[in-house]
Enzyme design. Structure first.
Site, mmCIF file in Angstrom:
data_model
loop_
_atom_site.group_PDB
_atom_site.id
_atom_site.type_symbol
_atom_site.label_atom_id
_atom_site.label_comp_id
_atom_site.label_asym_id
_atom_site.label_seq_id
_atom_site.Cartn_x
_atom_site.Cartn_y
_atom_site.Cartn_z
ATOM 1 N N ARG A 254 0.830 -1.211 0.000
ATOM 2 C CA ARG A 254 0.000 0.000 0.000
ATOM 3 C C ARG A 254 0.867 1.264 0.000
ATOM 4 O O ARG A 254 1.000 1.937 -1.024
ATOM 5 C CB ARG A 254 -0.949 -0.022 1.225
ATOM 6 C CG ARG A 254 -2.068 0.992 1.175
ATOM 7 C CD ARG A 254 -1.664 2.396 1.550
ATOM 8 N NE ARG A 254 -1.061 2.518 2.878
ATOM 9 C CZ ARG A 254 -0.522 3.651 3.322
ATOM 10 N NH1 ARG A 254 -0.507 4.734 2.576
ATOM 11 N NH2 ARG A 254 0.041 3.698 4.537
ATOM 12 N N ASP A 255 1.512 1.572 1.095
ATOM 13 C CA ASP A 255 2.272 2.832 1.175
ATOM 14 C C ASP A 255 3.395 2.846 0.143
ATOM 15 O O ASP A 255 3.693 3.882 -0.466
ATOM 16 C CB ASP A 255 2.859 2.994 2.586
ATOM 17 C CG ASP A 255 3.271 4.431 2.885
ATOM 18 O OD1 ASP A 255 2.998 5.309 2.049
ATOM 19 O OD2 ASP A 255 3.866 4.673 3.948
ATOM 20 N N HIS B 254 6.759 4.721 12.158
ATOM 21 C CA HIS B 254 6.672 4.612 10.695
ATOM 22 C C HIS B 254 7.635 5.640 10.093
ATOM 23 O O HIS B 254 7.300 6.817 9.977
ATOM 24 C CB HIS B 254 5.208 4.906 10.312
ATOM 25 C CG HIS B 254 4.897 4.843 8.861
ATOM 26 N ND1 HIS B 254 4.014 3.934 8.321
ATOM 27 C CD2 HIS B 254 5.298 5.595 7.815
ATOM 28 C CE1 HIS B 254 3.893 4.124 7.026
ATOM 29 N NE2 HIS B 254 4.671 5.144 6.687
ATOM 30 N N HIS C 219 10.221 7.055 7.122
ATOM 31 C CA HIS C 219 10.681 7.054 5.731
ATOM 32 C C HIS C 219 12.181 7.367 5.760
ATOM 33 O O HIS C 219 12.661 8.080 6.644
ATOM 34 C CB HIS C 219 9.899 8.094 4.911
ATOM 35 C CG HIS C 219 8.503 7.642 4.592
ATOM 36 N ND1 HIS C 219 8.015 7.587 3.309
ATOM 37 C CD2 HIS C 219 7.502 7.203 5.391
ATOM 38 C CE1 HIS C 219 6.766 7.139 3.335
ATOM 39 N NE2 HIS C 219 6.427 6.898 4.582
ATOM 40 N N CYS D 65 9.396 9.426 -2.383
ATOM 41 C CA CYS D 65 8.740 10.485 -1.621
ATOM 42 C C CYS D 65 8.363 11.609 -2.579
ATOM 43 O O CYS D 65 9.232 12.200 -3.210
ATOM 44 C CB CYS D 65 9.674 11.016 -0.533
ATOM 45 S SG CYS D 65 8.990 12.439 0.331
ATOM 46 N N ASN E 244 9.827 4.386 2.170
ATOM 47 C CA ASN E 244 9.742 3.840 3.523
ATOM 48 C C ASN E 244 11.017 3.063 3.826
ATOM 49 O O ASN E 244 11.648 2.511 2.927
ATOM 50 C CB ASN E 244 8.577 2.837 3.606
ATOM 51 C CG ASN E 244 7.234 3.502 3.516
ATOM 52 O OD1 ASN E 244 6.782 3.843 2.434
ATOM 53 N ND2 ASN E 244 6.602 3.682 4.645
HETATM 54 P P1 HMG Z 1 -12.766 14.782 -2.441
HETATM 55 O O1 HMG Z 1 -12.487 15.106 -3.856
HETATM 56 O O2 HMG Z 1 -12.888 15.891 -1.453
HETATM 57 O O3 HMG Z 1 -14.027 13.774 -2.303
HETATM 58 O O4 HMG Z 1 -11.608 13.794 -1.948
HETATM 59 P P2 HMG Z 1 -15.545 13.957 -2.549
HETATM 60 O O5 HMG Z 1 -16.249 13.320 -1.392
HETATM 61 O O6 HMG Z 1 -15.875 15.388 -2.904
HETATM 62 O O7 HMG Z 1 -15.783 13.056 -3.852
HETATM 63 C C1 HMG Z 1 -15.197 13.361 -5.106
HETATM 64 C C2 HMG Z 1 -15.215 12.129 -5.982
HETATM 65 O O8 HMG Z 1 -14.435 11.078 -5.406
HETATM 66 C C3 HMG Z 1 -16.607 11.552 -6.171
HETATM 67 O O9 HMG Z 1 -16.613 10.913 -7.447
HETATM 68 C C4 HMG Z 1 -16.679 10.474 -5.122
HETATM 69 O O10 HMG Z 1 -17.580 9.472 -5.418
HETATM 70 C C5 HMG Z 1 -15.260 9.928 -5.168
HETATM 71 P P3 HMG Z 1 -17.184 11.675 -8.759
HETATM 72 O O11 HMG Z 1 -18.593 12.046 -8.395
HETATM 73 O O12 HMG Z 1 -16.299 12.880 -8.958
HETATM 74 O O13 HMG Z 1 -17.058 10.632 -9.840
HETATM 75 N N1 HMG Z 1 -14.844 9.333 -3.893
HETATM 76 C C6 HMG Z 1 -14.330 8.095 -3.788
HETATM 77 N N2 HMG Z 1 -14.069 7.144 -4.706
HETATM 78 C C7 HMG Z 1 -13.540 5.963 -4.243
HETATM 79 N N3 HMG Z 1 -13.273 5.738 -2.936
HETATM 80 C C8 HMG Z 1 -13.522 6.667 -2.001
HETATM 81 C C9 HMG Z 1 -14.072 7.910 -2.420
HETATM 82 N N4 HMG Z 1 -14.421 9.020 -1.765
HETATM 83 C C10 HMG Z 1 -14.895 9.884 -2.666
HETATM 84 N N5 HMG Z 1 -13.238 6.413 -0.719
HETATM 85 C C11 HMG Z 1 -10.873 11.980 -0.617
HETATM 86 C C12 HMG Z 1 -11.592 13.311 -0.636
HETATM 87 C C13 HMG Z 1 -10.614 11.629 0.841
HETATM 88 C C14 HMG Z 1 -11.759 10.918 -1.264
HETATM 89 C C15 HMG Z 1 -9.546 12.126 -1.410
HETATM 90 O O14 HMG Z 1 -8.862 13.250 -0.959
HETATM 91 C C16 HMG Z 1 -8.665 10.926 -1.297
HETATM 92 O O15 HMG Z 1 -9.002 9.854 -1.767
HETATM 93 N N6 HMG Z 1 -7.491 11.072 -0.658
HETATM 94 C C17 HMG Z 1 -6.591 9.969 -0.421
HETATM 95 C C18 HMG Z 1 -5.181 10.416 -0.493
HETATM 96 C C19 HMG Z 1 -4.290 9.277 -0.136
HETATM 97 O O16 HMG Z 1 -4.629 8.120 -0.260
HETATM 98 N N7 HMG Z 1 -3.086 9.605 0.311
HETATM 99 C C20 HMG Z 1 -2.112 8.632 0.671
HETATM 100 C C21 HMG Z 1 -2.445 7.930 1.969
HETATM 101 S S1 HMG Z 1 -1.881 8.799 3.431
HETATM 102 C C22 HMG Z 1 -0.280 8.354 3.571
HETATM 103 O O17 HMG Z 1 0.245 7.781 2.660
HETATM 104 C C23 HMG Z 1 0.465 8.599 4.822
HETATM 105 C C24 HMG Z 1 0.654 7.336 5.629
HETATM 106 O O18 HMG Z 1 1.217 6.313 4.820
HETATM 107 C C25 HMG Z 1 1.560 7.613 6.802
HETATM 108 C C26 HMG Z 1 2.939 8.108 6.415
HETATM 109 O O19 HMG Z 1 3.507 7.639 5.413
HETATM 110 O O20 HMG Z 1 3.458 8.909 7.170
HETATM 111 C C27 HMG Z 1 -0.685 6.809 6.129
HETATM 112 MG MG MG Z 2 4.605 5.976 4.803
#
Ligand code: HMG
Ligand code: MG
Length: 300
Positions: free
Chosen positions: A15-16, A207, A209, A240, A249
Site C-alpha cells: 500500500r504505502d 513509521h 521514511h 517520496c 519507507n
Molecule cells: P474529495 O475530492 O474531497 O471527495 O476527496 P468527494 O467526497 O468530494 O468526492 C469526489 C469524488 O471522489 C466523487 O466521485 C466520489 O464518489 C469519489 P465523482 O462524483 O467525482 O465521480 N470518492 C471516492 N471514490 C472511491 N473511494 C472513495 C471515495 N471518496 C470519494 N473512498 C478523498 C476526498 C478523501 C476521497 C480524497 O482526498 C482521497 O481519496 N485522498 C486519499 C489520499 C491518499 O490516499 N493519500 C495517501 C495515503 S496517506 C499516507 O500515505 C500517509 C501514511 O502512509 C503515513 C505516512 O507515510 O506517514 C498513512
Molecule cells: Mg509511509
C-alpha cells in the site's frame, strides 16, 4: 532503557510503497507480492487502499487485490479508508481491518484528504463507529509527525492530542508517520516519549521514511524507549513525492536484519523476505532500495 524481546513488523509495501511508485502494478502482481510476504512470516500486511482513484490511481483495483489474496489465519491484511464511501468498498471486499489516516499539520491534511484536521476527525468518527459496529479492527495513522513539507516543524503535543482522539474513537494502535523522513534520533525519541506519556507505549507504532537516510537510527532510538511495533516496506518501496529522487519507507529487509542482529524476535524469514524484495523490484525494473538485499542477493 532495555530493548524489547519481540517486535511486530507491519508491512506497508503493497500500500504505502506501491501508492508512491510511478508505475502502476497490476492486481495479480500485488496478490503474488502479498502471498510471498505472508510466506515470509509477516503477521500484518497492508494490502490496499479504498481512496479515490482520481487521487491515487496506483491503489485502484484494491477490491480485486483483497478478493484475490489467500488470507492466512492469524495474519491481518488491513486497508486504508478515508471516508464512509471507502468503508463501504472495504466491507464489500471483506476487509476485516481498516486504517484511518489523519495528519499532524493542517496543510498536509488539506492536500492529502481535502479537508481540515477537524473535519477529518468528524469523518473518522463516523467511519470508526460503523466499522466497530461490524466488528472491524481499526488502526490510526498520523502523518507528518516530525515535519510537514508545507509547514515545517510540528509540535509533539499536537501529535499526542491527535493520537488520544484517534484512540478514543476506537483505534487499537496509532502509527506515528515521519512521512517526509526528516526526523533524526533525538527528535524521534522526544516525540515518542511525549506521545507515549499521554497514551502509553503499547498503543504506538513507528513509521519512518528513509528520505534522509535516518530511518534505522531513528528506529533504534525508539526501540531503546520500548516501542515494539515498526512499519516498514519491502524493498524500501515508495519514494517520496516531496523530495525528488529520495528513497521511500524504510526497507523491511534492513529492519529485520538489524532486529536479528539485536536478538529481537520478529518471526520473519529474512531470506524469503529478500527474495520477495527482488521479486517486486523486478516488476518495477530496478534494484531494491535495501542495502541488505543488495549484499545478500546471491547468498539466499
Ligand atoms: P474529495 O475530492 O474531497 O471527495 O476527496 P468527494 O467526497 O468530494 O468526492 C469526489 C469524488 O471522489 C466523487 O466521485 C466520489 O464518489 C469519489 P465523482 O462524483 O467525482 O465521480 N470518492 C471516492 N471514490 C472511491 N473511494 C472513495 C471515495 N471518496 C470519494 N473512498 C478523498 C476526498 C478523501 C476521497 C480524497 O482526498 C482521497 O481519496 N485522498 C486519499 C489520499 C491518499 O490516499 N493519500 C495517501 C495515503 S496517506 C499516507 O500515505 C500517509 C501514511 O502512509 C503515513 C505516512 O507515510 O506517514 C498513512
Ligand atoms: Mg509511509
Amino acid at each position: 532503557m532495555s530493548l524489547p524481546a519481540k517486535v511486530k513488523i507491519v508491512e506497508v509495501g503493497p500500500r504505502d510503497g506501491l501508492q508512491n511508485e510511478k508505475q502502476i502494478i497490476p492486481a495479480e502482481v500485488k496478490i503474488e507480492l502479498i502471498k510471498r510476504l505472508t510466506d515470509a512470516g509477516l503477521s500484518v500486511i497492508e494490502s490496499g487502499s479504498f481512496v479515490s482513484p482520481k487521487w491515487v490511481p496506483q491503489m485502484a483495483g484494491s477490491d480485486k487485490v483483497l478478493a484475490g489474496i489467500t488470507r492466512k489465519a492469524g495474519v491481518s491484511y488491513p486497508a486504508l479508508v478515508p471516508n464512509i464511501k471507502g468503508l463501504e468498498h472495504a466491507i464489500a471486499a471483506d476487509v476485516e481491518e481498516i486504517a484511518v489516516f489523519g495528519a499532524a499539520s493542517e496543510t498536509f491534511s488539506l492536500k492529502n484528504i481535502n479537508c481540515s484536521r477537524e473535519d477529518s476527525l468528524r469523518r473518522f468518527q463516523t467511519v470508526c463507529e460503523a466499522a466497530l459496529d461490524r466488528g472491524m479492527r481499526i488502526r490510526g495513522y498520523i502523518s507528518c509527525v516530525l515535519g510537514c513539507p508545507y509547514e515545517g516543524d510540528v509540535n509533539p503535543d499536537t501529535v499526542a492530542e491527535l493520537a488520544q482522539k484517534l484512540l478514543h474513537m476506537g483505534c487499537y494502535e496509532i502509527s506515528l508517520g515521519d512521512t517526509i523522513g526528516v526526523g533524526t534520533p533525538l527528535k524521534a525519541a522526544h516525540l515518542l516519549e511525549t506521545v507515549a506519556a499521554k497514551v502509553g507505549m503499547d498503543k504506538l507504532a513507528i513509521h519512518f521514511h528513509d528520505t534522509y537516510g535516518q530511518a534505522l537510527a531513528n528506529i533504534y532510538a525508539c526501540l531503546e524507549l520500548g516501542v515494539s511495533v515498526i512499519d516498514s516496506s519491502i524493498a524500501g518501496l515508495g519514494g517520496c513525492p516531496y523530495a525528488t529522487g529520495a528513497s521511500g519507507n524504510v526497507a523491511s529487509e534492513d529492519v529485520v536484519y538489524m532486529l536479528d542482529g539485536l536478538g529481537i524476535e520478529t518471526g520473519i524469514d529474512l531470506e524469503k523476505l529478500i527474495d520477495t524484495g527482488w521479486y517486486i523490484s523486478g516488476q518495477l525494473q530496478r534494484d531494491p532500495a535495501s542495502k541488505v538485499s543488495l549484499v545478500l542477493k546471491n547468498s539466499c
